[in-house]
Motif scaffolding. Sequence first.
Motif, PDB file in Angstrom:
ATOM      1  N   ARG A   1     -14.874 -15.755 -14.806  1.00 24.92           N
ATOM      2  CA  ARG A   1     -16.119 -16.465 -14.476  1.00 24.92           C
ATOM      3  C   ARG A   1     -15.832 -17.816 -13.828  1.00 24.92           C
ATOM      4  O   ARG A   1     -16.454 -18.188 -12.828  1.00 24.92           O
ATOM      5  CB  ARG A   1     -16.961 -16.654 -15.748  1.00 24.92           C
TER       6      ARG A   1
ATOM      7  N   GLU B   1     -21.047  -7.790 -12.959  1.00 27.18           N
ATOM      8  CA  GLU B   1     -20.121  -8.818 -12.509  1.00 27.18           C
ATOM      9  C   GLU B   1     -18.697  -8.352 -12.809  1.00 27.18           C
ATOM     10  O   GLU B   1     -18.477  -7.500 -13.679  1.00 27.18           O
ATOM     11  CB  GLU B   1     -20.408 -10.143 -13.216  1.00 27.18           C
TER      12      GLU B   1
ATOM     13  N   HIS C   1     -16.342  -9.608 -14.420  1.00 26.30           N
ATOM     14  CA  HIS C   1     -15.825  -9.841 -15.768  1.00 26.30           C
ATOM     15  C   HIS C   1     -16.465  -8.911 -16.803  1.00 26.30           C
ATOM     16  O   HIS C   1     -16.110  -8.963 -17.982  1.00 26.30           O
ATOM     17  CB  HIS C   1     -16.056 -11.296 -16.185  1.00 26.30           C
TER      18      HIS C   1
END
Length: 217
Positions: free
Chosen positions: A171, A94, A96
């Motif tokens: 997120r 992801e 992040h």
Amino acid sequence: MPATSPAIEDYLKTVYAHTEWQPDPITPKVLADKLGVAPSSVTEMVKKMAANGLISHVPYGPLRLTDAGRARALAVVRRHRLIETWLVAEMGYEWHEVHDEAEVLEHSLSDRLLEAIDARLGRPTRDPHGDAIPSASGEVASEPFLLLSEAVTGHAARVIRISDRDPDVLRSLADCGIVPGIEVRVTDAAGDRVTLQAAGEVAELAHEVAAAIWVTA
């Protein structure tokens, strides 16, 4: 200390990144804070970098990259951002999660592997957070921008970049569908929150979150 050491590369990358999205040059104290090292360590490293022709500095003054230092910084930044893009596009990460991995890999990937990654990804020009990926020749794409926190009510724009400093912010923005490339319109910029429309949805962002988002001017 050779000019290609990982430590020098980290310093060069940090000095470059500091002025990428705002005009003020970095000071030794700010550099020490960003790198999490003692001011005395910065002083010694700056002397070595200046001796290697990578940085110009006068006592108690700001730090500026020389042409050679900027070229080297762009090469490191290119590696870092291509790796982040590759990790998201092909390795299941992801957006992040990639920064710390890229911090390690950027010093160890061969030029041949980096070129193969760049070609496989289709020569991307921006990383998952919207930061420009310098070309192999050191060219960097740019366009007029402002912080979303500074936009006025009614401002319509495209999200260019989102700071990767806080994984929680990344997120939460992803959950709202606010990512680089999306079109947004500010519907209320008053108070300590910014309300906007993005992809047909209404989102309310705290001022500090809006200050982590760059949009077209």
